[in-house]
Design a protein around this motif. Structure first.
Motif: not given
Length: 328
Positions: A81-85, A117-121, A132-138
């Motif tokens: 999930t951290p690799l996604y907007d 992670y590096a490949a996806h910036g 944390d941001e990803s799950l809270e946003t979902l």
């Protein structure tokens, strides 16, 4: 009760385009066949930049499979999930939940390969904060109401069909992952049979005052290939199983705790470990019975570049000569 699962990661050493295309089409058709034969779930994986094409886009494939099936569950384990907007991910999962009738389950993982992670910036050292941001946003997005995200007010539509939200679990093998799941009131899926981590998760739930449950993998996890002649199959196809085992082992550190972990250097060593098993239908039934109630059978028909026709043979033996006997 036996839980049956068909696993796909679409590995194709050499990345031959025609063979890859055949493999992807076969996976979708195999999902339909599994659906019609009473298999419980399909599991998809996610990795990026692998030399053998290890599935990088599980949500796209999940959508194709949900569209070809009617009752079987589809699990992405794990979705990194951290690799996604997070807003786009909320939208994609909501659409899949609507179109699939709530049959998609996502296990949110943090990943363990810095190069992804590096490949996806993305900043590898900030992965906990990103998760944390990803799950809270979902969770906020799926309410359908406006909420604050990165200093702006946003709203995600349409809302998913499943209420209060699509089935989302937090995966991992660390106390941090267990705490995160407990704090957010989400189910927890340890990456291996780790009863002490399950206990810690429930202790944290009590501390946070949240609801939740833990999906603990069994003590023995084996990836199965069903064949009439295991000796011949190991001699002819063992290289495919060894390829996957070696690639996966090469990604893990000595501290990694995984339900599927091999140290084999040869097909013979891999066979002796028992992580990957080629079994006759009778042996597969016996294996399920040995596990007792809650047995889990994980069929891996296209493992490591297994020829598609051999994958079909394995699936047919599993659905025609194993599952009916276990249901009886």
């Amino acid at each position: 009760m036996v839980v049956s699962n068909v696993r796909f990661n679409l590995v194709q050493p050499g990345l031959a385009t025609e063979e890859l295309a055949e493999r992807y089409r076969a996976a979708v058709e195999m999902a339909a066949a599994a659906d019609g034969s009473g298999v419980d779930t399909i599991t998809l994986e996610e990795h990026h930049g692998a030399d053998d094409g290890w599935l990088p886009s599980p949500l796209a494939l999940a959508g194709l499979m949900l569209g070809r099936t009617r009752r079987i569950g589809v699990t992405v384990c794990a979705l990194i999930t951290p690799l996604y907007d997070p807003l786009r991910l909320a939208e994609d999962l909501a659409v899949l939940d609507l179109a699939g009738g709530g049959r998609l389950m996502a296990v949110a993982g943090i990943g363990y390969r810095p190069q992804e992670y590096a490949a996806h910036g993305r900043d590898w050292h900030a992965r906990g904060k990103l998760q944390d941001e990803s799950l809270e946003t979902l969770l906020a997005a799926w309410s359908g109401e406006p909420f604050e995200h990165r200093e702006r007010t946003v709203r995600v539509t349409p809302p998913p069909a499943t209420r209060p939200h699509p089935l989302l679990l937090v995966g991992g093998a660390s106390k941090a992952a267990a705490r995160r799941a407990a704090r957010l009131g989400l189910p927890f899926f340890p990456s291996a049979h780790l009863p002490e981590l399950e206990e810690y998760y429930h202790a944290m739930r009590a501390e946070y005052g949240t609801e939740g449950w833990c999906l603990l993998p069994p003590a023995t996890t084996a990836l199965l290939h069903i064949t009439e002649d295991p000796d011949r199959a190991w001699a002819e196809y063992g290289k495919h199983l060894l390829h996957e085992a070696a690639v996966y082992a090469g990604w893990q550190t000595p501290e990694t705790r995984s339900a599927v972990k091999s140290a084999a250097a040869t097909a013979e060593e891999l066979r002796a470990e028992g992580v990957y098993r080629m079994l006759t239908p009778d042996e597969c039934v016996a294996f399920a019975e040995e596990q007792g109630p809650g047995a889990a059978l994980v069929l891996h028909p296209l493992c490591g570049g297994m020829p598609v026709d051999e994958g079909w043979r394995s699936l047919h033996l599993f659905t025609e000569r194993v599952l009916p006997r276990l249901k009886d």
